[in-house]
Design a protein around this motif. Structure first.
Motif, PDB file in Angstrom:
ATOM      1  N   ASP A   1      12.111  15.807 104.993  1.00 20.46           N
ATOM      2  CA  ASP A   1      12.056  16.136 106.420  1.00 20.46           C
ATOM      3  C   ASP A   1      12.606  17.524 106.714  1.00 20.46           C
ATOM      4  O   ASP A   1      12.549  17.996 107.854  1.00 20.46           O
ATOM      5  N   THR A   2      13.145  18.176 105.689  1.00 21.22           N
ATOM      6  CA  THR A   2      13.688  19.522 105.874  1.00 21.22           C
ATOM      7  C   THR A   2      12.580  20.480 106.300  1.00 21.22           C
ATOM      8  O   THR A   2      11.547  20.594 105.633  1.00 21.22           O
ATOM      9  N   ALA A   3      12.788  21.160 107.423  1.00 25.30           N
ATOM     10  CA  ALA A   3      11.774  22.053 107.982  1.00 25.30           C
ATOM     11  C   ALA A   3      12.325  22.700 109.243  1.00 25.30           C
ATOM     12  O   ALA A   3      13.381  22.299 109.747  1.00 25.30           O
ATOM     13  N   VAL A   4      11.578  23.668 109.736  1.00 24.15           N
ATOM     14  CA  VAL A   4      11.823  24.175 111.083  1.00 24.15           C
ATOM     15  C   VAL A   4      10.967  23.336 112.031  1.00 24.15           C
ATOM     16  O   VAL A   4       9.757  23.192 111.823  1.00 24.15           O
ATOM     17  N   TYR A   5      11.598  22.778 113.031  1.00 21.00           N
ATOM     18  CA  TYR A   5      10.918  21.906 113.986  1.00 21.00           C
ATOM     19  C   TYR A   5      10.636  22.695 115.267  1.00 21.00           C
ATOM     20  O   TYR A   5      11.532  23.342 115.828  1.00 21.00           O
ATOM     21  N   TYR A   6       9.375  22.602 115.710  1.00 24.38           N
ATOM     22  CA  TYR A   6       8.919  23.348 116.885  1.00 24.38           C
ATOM     23  C   TYR A   6       8.470  22.389 117.977  1.00 24.38           C
ATOM     24  O   TYR A   6       7.754  21.417 117.724  1.00 24.38           O
ATOM     25  N   CYS A   7       8.857  22.713 119.182  1.00 31.09           N
ATOM     26  CA  CYS A   7       8.397  21.988 120.359  1.00 31.09           C
ATOM     27  C   CYS A   7       7.084  22.622 120.833  1.00 31.09           C
ATOM     28  O   CYS A   7       6.909  23.851 120.763  1.00 31.09           O
TER      29      CYS A   7
END
Length: 115
Positions: A87-93
């Motif tokens: 699940d490691t990542a950059v999360y974007y809205c």
């Protein structure tokens, strides 16, 4: 013009939990699709979850993540439980009118899952 600001990312151990928040400024109607995407190093951006009247999840997060929205606050949230290193990542809205192909993006918030 819509601006999105994410918060809530961080470093967590496998099995841990985080809650991401995204606040939208500007005019957001309840018909807009609000969602979360993520991009891991070396990979393409992928859908995590979206929500209008009901939620929609990627298979990889079903049963672990919960998306919700508060139309009065122009906000969308992502509760992430049982986190895995994958699940490691950059999360974007993202916020998008349902009749348009493009939408608005936040600046991203880093989520790192590691022991």
């Amino acid at each position: 013009q819509v601006q999105l600001v994410e918060s809530g990312g961080g470093l967590v151990q496998p099995g841990g939990s985080l809650r991401l928040s995204c606040a939208a400024s500007g005019s957001i109607s309840s018909i807009y699709i609000m969602g979360w995407y993520r991009q891991a190093p070396g990979k393409q951006r992928e859908l995590v979850a979206t929500i209008t009247d009901s939620p929609n999840y990627a298979e990889s997060v079903k049963g672990r993540f919960t998306i919700s929205r508060d139309n009065a606050k122009n906000a969308v949230y992502l509760r992430m439980n049982d986190l895995e290193p994958e699940d490691t990542a950059v999360y974007y809205c993202n916020v998008k009118h349902p009749l348009l192909t493009s939408g608005y993006w936040g600046q991203g918030t880093q989520v790192a899952v590691s022991s």
